[in-house]
Design a protein around this motif. Structure first.
Motif, short mmCIF file in Angstrom:
data_model
loop_
_atom_site.label_atom_id
_atom_site.label_comp_id
_atom_site.label_asym_id
_atom_site.label_seq_id
_atom_site.Cartn_x
_atom_site.Cartn_y
_atom_site.Cartn_z
N UNK A 480 -40.43 63.99 107.59
CA UNK A 480 -41.72 64.68 107.69
C UNK A 480 -42.62 64.10 108.77
N UNK A 481 -42.27 62.96 109.33
CA UNK A 481 -43.14 62.29 110.29
C UNK A 481 -43.06 62.96 111.66
N UNK A 482 -44.16 62.94 112.41
CA UNK A 482 -44.13 63.52 113.76
C UNK A 482 -43.21 62.70 114.67
N UNK A 483 -42.60 63.32 115.67
CA UNK A 483 -41.64 62.61 116.52
C UNK A 483 -42.25 61.48 117.32
N UNK A 484 -43.58 61.51 117.54
CA UNK A 484 -44.18 60.44 118.33
C UNK A 484 -44.40 59.16 117.54
N UNK A 485 -44.13 59.18 116.22
CA UNK A 485 -44.06 57.94 115.44
C UNK A 485 -42.64 57.40 115.59
N UNK A 486 -42.50 56.34 116.37
CA UNK A 486 -41.17 55.86 116.75
C UNK A 486 -40.46 55.19 115.58
N UNK A 487 -39.14 55.44 115.50
CA UNK A 487 -38.31 54.84 114.47
C UNK A 487 -37.06 54.23 115.09
N UNK A 488 -36.42 53.31 114.33
CA UNK A 488 -35.20 52.72 114.84
C UNK A 488 -34.01 53.62 114.55
N UNK A 489 -32.80 53.15 114.88
CA UNK A 489 -31.62 53.99 114.74
C UNK A 489 -31.30 54.33 113.29
N UNK A 490 -31.84 53.56 112.34
CA UNK A 490 -31.61 53.85 110.93
C UNK A 490 -32.74 54.67 110.31
N UNK A 491 -33.76 54.97 111.09
CA UNK A 491 -34.85 55.80 110.59
C UNK A 491 -36.07 55.04 110.10
N UNK A 492 -36.07 53.70 110.17
CA UNK A 492 -37.22 52.93 109.74
C UNK A 492 -38.30 52.95 110.82
N UNK A 493 -39.55 52.91 110.39
CA UNK A 493 -40.69 53.04 111.30
C UNK A 493 -40.89 51.74 112.07
N UNK A 495 -43.07 49.10 114.27
CA UNK A 495 -44.46 48.66 114.37
C UNK A 495 -44.55 47.47 115.30
N UNK A 496 -45.77 47.19 115.77
CA UNK A 496 -46.04 46.00 116.57
C UNK A 496 -45.17 45.92 117.81
N UNK A 497 -44.65 44.74 118.08
CA UNK A 497 -43.85 44.52 119.28
C UNK A 497 -42.49 45.20 119.24
N UNK A 498 -42.10 45.72 118.06
CA UNK A 498 -40.85 46.47 117.99
C UNK A 498 -40.97 47.86 118.59
N UNK A 499 -42.18 48.33 118.78
CA UNK A 499 -42.40 49.63 119.43
C UNK A 499 -41.98 49.50 120.90
N UNK A 500 -41.19 50.44 121.43
CA UNK A 500 -40.76 50.36 122.84
C UNK A 500 -41.94 50.21 123.78
N UNK A 501 -41.77 49.43 124.85
CA UNK A 501 -42.87 49.07 125.75
C UNK A 501 -43.51 50.29 126.40
N UNK A 502 -42.74 51.36 126.59
CA UNK A 502 -43.33 52.55 127.22
C UNK A 502 -44.41 53.20 126.36
N UNK A 503 -44.47 52.80 125.09
CA UNK A 503 -45.49 53.33 124.19
C UNK A 503 -46.64 52.35 123.97
N UNK A 504 -46.61 51.21 124.65
CA UNK A 504 -47.72 50.28 124.57
C UNK A 504 -48.90 50.85 125.36
N UNK A 505 -50.09 50.48 124.99
CA UNK A 505 -51.30 50.96 125.67
C UNK A 505 -51.85 49.85 126.54
N UNK A 506 -51.99 50.14 127.83
CA UNK A 506 -52.50 49.16 128.80
C UNK A 506 -51.69 47.87 128.78
N UNK A 507 -50.39 48.01 128.56
CA UNK A 507 -49.51 46.86 128.56
C UNK A 507 -49.57 45.99 127.32
N UNK A 508 -50.34 46.41 126.32
CA UNK A 508 -50.49 45.63 125.09
C UNK A 508 -49.73 46.31 123.95
#
Length: 556
Positions: A480-493, A495-508
């Motif tokens: 049910x989650x929107x596709x822009x909420x990133x998940x790993x290959x097993x479907x877990x959400x 968070x934090x530094x596990x989010x791919x760098x291209x989705x970081x804001x201003x490099x943070x």
């Protein structure tokens, strides 16, 4: 009310029997208090009670007995009544010495509590522990004296079992009545239409329904999805009400945030099915997942959380340019400035058709607390090596003749808490079968056998069982989650530094519990990298509120 005899509390003490019986006098209205002065006498009295149809709710033993060591005595008595609670009581002069001597036995589950013998009037600390143990016994063992939900059906399998399990998890006492019983005939007569089984009568609404799913029962209790009515933009919506979601709701609402919690099933989530959690901070006698969830829900309600139960979230529309996020359900939408995803996980399916066709007829996904009573004097298997599997095995051993835990690994050491491993190793009814998995099953009307395969050499063995409880690990339900909420290959959400760098804001990177979408957070088992423990989930739920506060500051 019922004509069944009162359950009993059996006191065993050579020197302090009169004192203890007097102390338990406050329970005499509801329990039969039996005084014994030795283990042999206690065994004789217990056998006499059971022959009369009396349930023994609790054994209370002096720590010093003339004819046996107290832990050994309680073990012998438990073999007579596996469902009983066991309490060891030490006089003041022996308390320190005995607490050290008996600590290993307590850790292994040989008894449930070690208490200081009361020395005066109104020792409420002592009685708090006693009442909590009797409370757990009454909730998980004793048949309810008063039912708030009546189920009418010719049998108690399949959908009936699922409904009973759901009602147990939400704390609604229920009983199953045959159609030809006095209650059954009254319900059938009051039902408007041609009856089909089961029929369910909910007293809070004086309504009788013929459900086709557990969700129909949930709606009859809590209302339909279109009854969600939230016109304002709330500060935070919590999706899921397991330990992580409940902790978020408690801390968010206690700090003045407008908080909505939406739960698709029963409050408590997967943890709510645990028969006894012994390693949760602050509960030395342990607490069931159901009780823990009910207390947390009451706490959140006190601070102003609004709960909507029985409706799954079907989607989320992420807000842009300062607009609120929208949480969608089947009947209504809720707008929120922040979302905390705490929907937990489901048990992974076995996906063996010959086994899955017996779900509700001997095969159960999860602990299925109410199904445990149906396993009395049968052999059962528990498949899984986590804490939930261990807790289920210990609870089932109160009823079943034998319980076998089946795991693919050689043993439980890599996946289960040590206190549970110790308790399982001590329990003579429980064995662990490593390097094995279930590959087939069958029976006539109900499950009668399963086939196990060795993971070492592929050899197979058919074993006779009446119950199969599958606790196979975590599988997130995030479709049910929107596709822009990133998940790993097993479907877990992520968070934090596990989010791919291209989705970081201003490099943070996002904050530790923040997802790839600003204003959406994830906590508990659904989060990639989480510990999959009740305490850690509750900790994340509490911790995320500070991040929500930061997000809600005017700069955002």
């Amino acid at each position: 009310m019922t004509d069944a005899p009162k359950p009993a509390i059996v006191v065993v003490s050579a020197q302090h029997a009169d004192q203890l019986v007097d102390e338990f006098g406050r329970y005499a209205r509801d329990y039969e208090i039996a005084k014994t002065r030795s283990v042999d006498e206690a065994i004789s009295v217990t056998m006499s009670l059971t022959r009369r149809g009396v349930q023994v709710a609790m054994f209370v033993s002096d720590s010093r007995l003339p004819d046996n060591l107290a832990p050994t005595a309680l073990h012998m008595l438990r073999s007579l009544v596996p469902t009983s609670r066991r309490v060891l009581v030490a006089p003041w002069e022996y308390f320190r010495e005995d607490s050290v001597a008996f600590r290993p036995a307590l850790a292994k589950g040989k008894f449930d509590a070690f208490l200081l013998m009361p020395r005066g009037l109104r020792d409420e600390e002592f009685h708090l522990a006693i009442v909590e143990l009797l409370n757990e016994w009454g909730a998980s063992i004793a048949a309810p004296l008063v039912d708030s939900v009546q189920i009418v059906s010719p049998d108690s399998r399949g959908l009936v079992l699922a409904i009973r399990d759901y009602l147990f998890r939400i704390g609604a006492p229920s009983r199953v009545y045959p159609p030809d019983s006095e209650v059954g005939r009254a319900v059938v007569e009051a039902y408007d239409g041609e009856p089909s089984w089961p029929l369910v009568r909910v007293f809070s609404k004086d309504e009788i329904v013929a459900p086709t799913s557990v969700r129909d029962v949930a709606m009859s209790i809590y209302g339909r999805p279109d009854e969600i009515d939230v016109e304002t933009v709330v500060d935070v919506v919590v999706v899921g009400a397991g330990p992580a979601g409940l902790a978020t709701a408690v801390y968010a609402s206690s700090e003045g945030l407008g908080t909505i919690a939406i739960e698709s099933e029963a409050i408590g989530g997967q943890a709510g099915t645990s028969s006894m959690i012994r390693n949760y901070l602050g509960f030395p006698q342990g607490i069931s997942g159901t009780k823990l969830a009910q207390r947390a829900r009451s706490q959140a309600l006190r601070f102003g959380t609004r709960f909507f139960t029985g409706w799954p979230v079907t989607g989320v529309k992420t807000g842009v340019d300062g607009e609120p996020h929208v949480v969608c359900t089947e009947g209504a939408d809720v707008r929120a400035r922040a979302i905390v995803i705490a929907c937990g996980v489901d048990y992974r399916k076995l996906n063996i058709p010959s086994v899955d066709e017996y779900v509700g007829r001997g095969v159960n996904y999860g602990a299925a607390m109410t199904a445990a009573r149906e396993m009395e004097d049968y052999d059962v298997l528990v498949v899984g090596g986590g804490n939930s599997a261990g807790q289920a095995a210990v609870h089932l051993a109160r009823f079943a003749r034998t319980v076998t835990i089946v795991v693919r690994r050689p043993d439980l050491s890599a996946t289960m808490s040590q206190y549970l491993i110790d308790e399982i190793s001590f329990n003579p009814r429980i064995t662990v079968r490593g390097n094995a998995c279930v590959v087939d099953g069958g029976g006539t009307d109900t499950l009668e056998w399963v086939e196990l395969e060795s993971t070492l050499d592929g050899s197979r063995e058919r074993v006779d069982v009446r119950g199969l409880f599958l606790l196979l690990g975590a599988e997130p339900r995030c479709e049910w989650m929107p596709p822009d909420v990133m998940r790993d290959e097993k479907g877990f959400v992520l968070t934090g530094r596990d989010v791919p760098m291209e989705h970081w804001i201003d490099g943070c990177p996002p904050a530790s519990l923040a997802t790839s979408v600003p204003g959406i957070f994830a906590v508990g088992d659904v989060r990639a990298g989480s510990m999959k423990r009740v305490a850690s989930a509750a900790g994340e739920g509490a911790s995320v509120v500070a991040l929500v506060h930061t997000w809600l500051e005017p700069t955002h």
